[in-house]
Scaffold this motif. Structure first.
Motif, PDB file in Angstrom:
ATOM      1  N   LEU A  52       0.902  -1.235   0.008  1.00 54.01           N
ATOM      2  CA  LEU A  52       0.043  -0.004  -0.232  1.00 54.01           C
ATOM      3  C   LEU A  52       0.793   1.215  -0.086  1.00 54.01           C
ATOM      4  CD1 LEU A  52      -2.641  -1.119   2.671  1.00 54.01           C
ATOM      5  CD2 LEU A  52      -2.682  -1.269   0.083  1.00 54.01           C
ATOM      6  N   ARG A  53       1.992   1.238   0.589  1.00 54.99           N
ATOM      7  CA  ARG A  53       2.676   2.496   0.874  1.00 54.99           C
ATOM      8  C   ARG A  53       4.072   2.254   1.285  1.00 54.99           C
ATOM      9  NH1 ARG A  53      -1.565   3.047   4.194  1.00 54.99           N
ATOM     10  NH2 ARG A  53      -2.260   4.942   2.858  1.00 54.99           N
ATOM     11  N   PRO A  54       5.338   2.973   1.006  1.00 47.63           N
ATOM     12  CA  PRO A  54       6.594   2.708   1.325  1.00 47.63           C
ATOM     13  C   PRO A  54       6.996   2.891   2.576  1.00 47.63           C
ATOM     14  CG  PRO A  54       6.369   4.776   0.104  1.00 47.63           C
ATOM     15  CD  PRO A  54       4.902   4.113   0.124  1.00 47.63           C
ATOM     16  N   VAL A  55       7.954   2.202   3.019  1.00 48.03           N
ATOM     17  CA  VAL A  55       8.372   2.362   4.309  1.00 48.03           C
ATOM     18  C   VAL A  55       9.928   2.900   4.452  1.00 48.03           C
ATOM     19  CG1 VAL A  55       9.010   1.084   6.475  1.00 48.03           C
ATOM     20  CG2 VAL A  55       6.755   0.331   5.401  1.00 48.03           C
ATOM     21  N   THR A  56      10.213   3.791   4.939  1.00 52.96           N
ATOM     22  CA  THR A  56      11.427   4.549   4.846  1.00 52.96           C
ATOM     23  C   THR A  56      12.355   4.642   6.101  1.00 52.96           C
ATOM     24  OG1 THR A  56      10.529   6.964   5.216  1.00 52.96           O
ATOM     25  CG2 THR A  56      10.848   5.650   2.928  1.00 52.96           C
ATOM     26  N   GLY A  57      11.661   4.245   7.236  1.00 51.52           N
ATOM     27  CA  GLY A  57      12.435   4.065   8.442  1.00 51.52           C
ATOM     28  C   GLY A  57      11.551   3.639   9.499  1.00 51.52           C
ATOM     29  N   GLY A  58      12.065   3.920  10.785  1.00 45.05           N
ATOM     30  CA  GLY A  58      11.266   3.567  12.010  1.00 45.05           C
ATOM     31  C   GLY A  58      10.994   2.023  12.310  1.00 45.05           C
ATOM     32  N   MET A  59      10.079   1.760  12.885  1.00 46.80           N
ATOM     33  CA  MET A  59       9.862   0.192  13.317  1.00 46.80           C
ATOM     34  C   MET A  59       8.451  -0.014  12.366  1.00 46.80           C
ATOM     35  SD  MET A  59      10.721  -2.002  15.460  1.00 46.80           S
ATOM     36  CE  MET A  59      11.524  -1.200  16.916  1.00 46.80           C
ATOM     37  N   VAL A  60       8.519  -1.331  11.964  1.00 45.09           N
ATOM     38  CA  VAL A  60       7.228  -1.914  11.448  1.00 45.09           C
ATOM     39  C   VAL A  60       6.578  -3.290  12.372  1.00 45.09           C
ATOM     40  CG1 VAL A  60       7.661  -1.433   8.889  1.00 45.09           C
ATOM     41  CG2 VAL A  60       8.452  -3.643   9.930  1.00 45.09           C
ATOM     42  N   LYS A  61       5.318  -3.272  12.260  1.00 41.15           N
ATOM     43  CA  LYS A  61       4.953  -4.377  12.816  1.00 41.15           C
ATOM     44  C   LYS A  61       3.871  -5.292  12.044  1.00 41.15           C
ATOM     45  CE  LYS A  61       1.840  -3.806  16.100  1.00 41.15           C
ATOM     46  NZ  LYS A  61       1.061  -3.525  17.600  1.00 41.15           N
ATOM     47  N   ALA A  62       4.129  -6.423  12.269  1.00 44.18           N
ATOM     48  CA  ALA A  62       3.247  -7.437  11.079  1.00 44.18           C
ATOM     49  C   ALA A  62       2.435  -8.362  12.413  1.00 44.18           C
ATOM     50  CB  ALA A  62       4.080  -8.425  10.360  1.00 44.18           C
ATOM     51  N   VAL A  63       1.171  -8.324  11.863  1.00 44.86           N
ATOM     52  CA  VAL A  63       0.106  -9.004  12.846  1.00 44.86           C
ATOM     53  C   VAL A  63      -0.582  -9.992  12.031  1.00 44.86           C
ATOM     54  CG1 VAL A  63      -2.006  -8.545  14.339  1.00 44.86           C
ATOM     55  CG2 VAL A  63      -0.175  -6.741  14.143  1.00 44.86           C
ATOM     56  N   GLY A  64      -0.355 -11.421  12.444  1.00 39.49           N
ATOM     57  CA  GLY A  64      -1.199 -12.305  11.891  1.00 39.49           C
ATOM     58  C   GLY A  64      -2.307 -12.826  12.526  1.00 39.49           C
ATOM     59  N   LYS A  65      -3.349 -13.263  11.958  1.00 36.97           N
ATOM     60  CA  LYS A  65      -4.548 -13.902  12.412  1.00 36.97           C
ATOM     61  C   LYS A  65      -4.927 -15.225  11.571  1.00 36.97           C
ATOM     62  CE  LYS A  65      -5.964  -9.442  14.164  1.00 36.97           C
ATOM     63  NZ  LYS A  65      -6.923  -8.266  14.043  1.00 36.97           N
ATOM     64  N   LEU A  66      -5.100 -16.141  12.336  1.00 36.75           N
ATOM     65  CA  LEU A  66      -5.770 -17.454  11.617  1.00 36.75           C
ATOM     66  C   LEU A  66      -6.969 -17.109  11.344  1.00 36.75           C
ATOM     67  CD1 LEU A  66      -5.321 -20.397  10.709  1.00 36.75           C
ATOM     68  CD2 LEU A  66      -6.190 -21.077  13.053  1.00 36.75           C
ATOM     69  N   LYS A  67      -7.537 -17.291  10.258  1.00 37.14           N
ATOM     70  CA  LYS A  67      -8.837 -17.112   9.622  1.00 37.14           C
ATOM     71  C   LYS A  67      -9.893 -18.492   9.510  1.00 37.14           C
ATOM     72  CE  LYS A  67     -10.086 -13.607   9.019  1.00 37.14           C
ATOM     73  NZ  LYS A  67     -10.650 -12.682  10.181  1.00 37.14           N
ATOM     74  N   SER A  68      -9.276 -19.586   9.133  1.00 34.76           N
ATOM     75  CA  SER A  68      -9.690 -20.642   8.913  1.00 34.76           C
ATOM     76  C   SER A  68      -8.905 -21.802   8.949  1.00 34.76           C
ATOM     77  CB  SER A  68     -10.498 -20.683   7.472  1.00 34.76           C
ATOM     78  OG  SER A  68     -11.067 -21.832   7.115  1.00 34.76           O
ATOM     79  N   GLN A  69      -9.427 -22.852   9.400  1.00 33.55           N
ATOM     80  CA  GLN A  69      -8.690 -24.229   9.412  1.00 33.55           C
ATOM     81  C   GLN A  69      -9.381 -25.574   9.072  1.00 33.55           C
ATOM     82  OE1 GLN A  69      -7.908 -23.895  14.034  1.00 33.55           O
ATOM     83  NE2 GLN A  69      -7.721 -26.040  13.594  1.00 33.55           N
ATOM     84  N   GLY A  70      -8.775 -26.153   8.383  1.00 27.26           N
ATOM     85  CA  GLY A  70      -9.546 -27.604   7.935  1.00 27.26           C
ATOM     86  C   GLY A  70      -8.643 -28.642   8.554  1.00 27.26           C
ATOM     87  N   LYS A  71      -8.803 -29.838   7.870  1.00 29.56           N
ATOM     88  CA  LYS A  71      -8.044 -30.735   8.365  1.00 29.56           C
ATOM     89  C   LYS A  71      -6.518 -30.876   7.880  1.00 29.56           C
ATOM     90  CE  LYS A  71      -7.652 -35.921   8.044  1.00 29.56           C
ATOM     91  NZ  LYS A  71      -8.296 -37.248   6.962  1.00 29.56           N
ATOM     92  N   ASN A  72      -6.147 -30.337   6.571  1.00 27.26           N
ATOM     93  CA  ASN A  72      -4.709 -30.201   6.187  1.00 27.26           C
ATOM     94  C   ASN A  72      -4.512 -28.650   5.796  1.00 27.26           C
ATOM     95  OD1 ASN A  72      -4.077 -33.073   6.584  1.00 27.26           O
ATOM     96  ND2 ASN A  72      -5.316 -33.336   4.998  1.00 27.26           N
ATOM     97  N   LEU A  73      -5.412 -27.923   5.563  1.00 23.50           N
ATOM     98  CA  LEU A  73      -5.187 -26.360   5.131  1.00 23.50           C
ATOM     99  C   LEU A  73      -5.626 -25.540   6.201  1.00 23.50           C
ATOM    100  CD1 LEU A  73      -4.352 -24.857   2.685  1.00 23.50           C
ATOM    101  CD2 LEU A  73      -6.708 -24.853   1.981  1.00 23.50           C
ATOM    102  N   TYR A  74      -4.718 -24.464   6.148  1.00 19.42           N
ATOM    103  CA  TYR A  74      -4.981 -23.216   7.279  1.00 19.42           C
ATOM    104  C   TYR A  74      -4.971 -22.198   6.448  1.00 19.42           C
ATOM    105  CZ  TYR A  74      -3.938 -26.913  10.647  1.00 19.42           C
ATOM    106  OH  TYR A  74      -3.782 -28.326  11.190  1.00 19.42           O
ATOM    107  N   ILE A  75      -5.859 -21.113   6.691  1.00 17.87           N
ATOM    108  CA  ILE A  75      -5.806 -19.808   6.022  1.00 17.87           C
ATOM    109  C   ILE A  75      -5.579 -18.690   7.170  1.00 17.87           C
ATOM    110  CG2 ILE A  75      -7.201 -18.175   4.555  1.00 17.87           C
ATOM    111  CD1 ILE A  75      -8.606 -20.698   3.525  1.00 17.87           C
ATOM    112  N   ALA A  76      -4.569 -17.761   6.892  1.00 18.77           N
ATOM    113  CA  ALA A  76      -4.217 -16.964   7.782  1.00 18.77           C
ATOM    114  C   ALA A  76      -3.944 -15.513   6.855  1.00 18.77           C
ATOM    115  CB  ALA A  76      -3.105 -17.242   8.398  1.00 18.77           C
TER     116      ALA A  76
END
Length: 148
Positions: A88-112
């Motif tokens: 979406l936009r450039p990052v030129t400094g500072g700190m970044v934070k990635a937040v992950g969330k599980l959305k769906s899970q099946g027997k063998n497949l997970y979507i996050a």
């Protein structure tokens, strides 16, 4: 392995991966269906126009989504089978934070999904991944140990 020990062992697995030697100062926190990764942005991560390279966006988002999914898989290693990235936009400094969330899970497949924020809390990228179970036991991985 107990749940909190599993999260701790996954955090250690993240830090013990060889690729982490190319990235300085990242931290990770894993909980049920959720993960957060922070990274101080260094000029070493910049492309020719002096902003963070898309490879770092991908790595942070993929890792955050991956570990959100892995938080609920206590027996085997999972792998990314696909990942859709939106910058979406450039990052030129500072700190970044990635937040992950599980959305769906099946027997063998997970979507996050994962969202990357700059140090002002503004969304700079997001992505969605699919993760599949392998036959490789987590306990067979050298980095999967609880150091707490």
């Amino acid at each position: 392995m107990e749940t909190e020990q599993h999260y701790s062992a996954l955090e250690n697995l993240y830090h013990s991966a060889n690729i982490q030697s190319t990235i300085s100062g990242s931290s990770i926190k894993i909980s049920h269906s959720h993960s957060e990764i922070t990274l101080p942005v260094a000029p070493a991560y910049f492309h020719g126009a002096n902003a963070m390279h898309g490879a770092l966006y991908f790595k942070l988002l993929d890792d955050a989504a991956y570990f959100a999914a892995a938080s609920v898989v206590k027996d085997v290693f999972i792998v990314t089978s696909s990942f859709q990235l939106n910058l979406l936009r450039p990052v030129t400094g500072g700190m970044v934070k990635a937040v992950g969330k599980l959305k769906s899970q099946g027997k063998n497949l997970y979507i996050a999904e994962a969202t990357l924020y700059n140090d002002k809390g503004k969304e700079v990228a997001f992505g969605t991944g699919q993760f599949m179970r392998t036959n490789q036991p987590l306990k067979s991985l050298e980095g999967y140990v609880d150091k707490v």
